[in-house]
Design an enzyme around this catalytic site. Structure first.
Site, short mmCIF file in Angstrom:
data_model
loop_
_atom_site.label_atom_id
_atom_site.label_comp_id
_atom_site.label_asym_id
_atom_site.label_seq_id
_atom_site.Cartn_x
_atom_site.Cartn_y
_atom_site.Cartn_z
N ASP A 201 4.01 -127.74 19.70
CA ASP A 201 3.24 -126.99 20.67
C ASP A 201 3.66 -127.43 22.07
OD1 ASP A 201 0.49 -126.76 22.37
OD2 ASP A 201 0.52 -125.26 20.78
N ASN A 209 1.10 -120.71 32.92
CA ASN A 209 0.63 -119.34 33.14
C ASN A 209 -0.28 -119.25 34.36
OD1 ASN A 209 1.98 -118.09 31.01
ND2 ASN A 209 0.36 -118.56 29.54
N ASP A 218 6.32 -116.34 29.72
CA ASP A 218 7.11 -115.69 28.67
C ASP A 218 8.57 -116.12 28.74
OD1 ASP A 218 4.89 -114.38 27.74
OD2 ASP A 218 5.39 -112.44 28.64
N GLU A 244 2.20 -120.47 22.11
CA GLU A 244 3.23 -121.46 22.43
C GLU A 244 3.46 -122.42 21.27
OE1 GLU A 244 -0.67 -123.06 24.14
OE2 GLU A 244 0.27 -121.12 23.78
#
Length: 342
Positions: A201, A209, A218, A244
């Site tokens: 992760d 973000n 992205d 993610e």
């Protein structure tokens, strides 16, 4: 690609077929006279078209068997009637009887039913030519069906690839993992080879973000996927599990070897920033959990995935940017390595 034709019949029967069928530039032709051999051949390498000599032992059984096979029912089956008694009865009873026999043959599994003439009749030559022309017409139908089937297969392959691929990262997606993991488990148990799994992760991905926007997030996932893919071994299969989070299946890999792979990925991700564009580079780290296949694990890999996921949770709780195995605890943080029993 040439159309393949399998003929279930004798050498004398083949001599009555049109010359066009023997054109090696157009068709791959194979002749088999034994029923069991024909069935085996069809199962291993299905032909596009099957031509059956009705007087051969097992001819109707072959037609019926073929149509009972869901995955083979697309094969176009042409039954050529050459049984002497039926041909005599046809001359005796006329058109209505011929139509009845044709309907029986079609119900039994043939896609087309063509009568071959008796050689001793005066009109045999003309009727043979007519039967050959009819056979060529049926071959044309079979060819169209074969081409449509191949187009459908190509379309289905494309749709399957799309359905099993993550559109953002181009890695296999969660659906693909759910399909592939049980296969990998079965293979490992059959061959007696080890199998391990990594769940990883991106640490603090939400901050990326929030700070730069989802488009940058992205792009970061795309770059991370490329870096992971380029640094995995040939037997390792990566998947985007969601968001993610990523899963990597490690075939032929023991618990200790899985930890080595995970530590290497951890280092490769953290040691070099990701260049989003000419103005922006982002440093990230990843947390990883590893688990290896056990005798008591279920066939679908749910317990294996859950164990690796629990290790990932422990890695996050331990401060992130580290690897935790179900067997051992490896923490790689600030260039120091601690080993603690799990």
């Amino acid at each position: 690609m040439k159309i393949s034709i399998l003929i279930f019949g004798s050498d004398n029967f083949i001599a009555k077929l049109p010359d066009q069928i023997h054109d090696a530039n157009s068709f791959n032709l194979e002749v088999i006279t034994n029923l069991n051999q024909a069935i085996s051949r069809i199962q291993i390498t299905p032909p596009d078209i099957l031509i059956v000599q009705a007087s051969c032992d097992g001819s109707m059984e072959l037609c019926y068997w073929l149509k009972e096979q869901t995955k083979l029912s697309w094969i176009y089956c042409i039954l050529l009637e050459d049984r002497s008694q039926l041909l005599l009865d046809r001359s005796k009873y006329g058109r209505e009887w011929e139509l009845e026999m044709t309907s029986i043959a079609l119900r039994e599994g043939a896609d087309a039913y063509i009568w071959l003439p008796l050689e001793e009749t005066d009109s045999a030559s003309a009727e043979l030519t007519a039967s050959q022309n009819l056979l060529l017409a049926q071959l044309t139908i079979g060819l169209r069906k074969a081409h449509k089937y191949r187009d459908l297969i190509r379309t289905n392959d494309l749709l399957s690839a799309i359905a099993l691929a993550d559109s953002l990262t181009q890695l296999s997606n969660r659906r693909a993992l759910e399909w592939d993991l049980p296969r990998q488990i079965q293979k490992a148990r059959t061959n007696g080879t080890p199998l391990s799994l990594i769940i990883l992760d991106v640490d603090y991905f939400k901050k990326v973000n929030d700070s730069y926007g989802h488009l940058v997030g992205d792009r970061l996932l795309q770059l991370l996927s490329n870096r992971l893919r380029q640094n995995l071994r040939y037997q390792d299969t990566p998947f985007r599990y969601g968001g993610e989070e990523f899963v990597i299946i490690l075939s032929y890999t023991s618990c200790d070897e899985a930890v080595v792979v995970a530590r290497r990925l951890n280092r490769i991700v953290s040691e070099q920033p990701f260049a989003i564009n000419n103005q922006l580079s982002i440093n990230i780290t990843i947390s990883l959990g590893t688990a290896c296949l056990r005798m008591e694990d279920d066939v679908n890999g749910i317990s294996l995935l859950n164990r690796a996921d629990q290790c990932l949770l422990q890695a996050k709780a331990a401060g992130r940017n580290c690897v935790i195995s179900c067997e051992k605890y490896f923490a790689h943080h600030n260039s120091h390595l601690r080993v603690v029993s799990s």
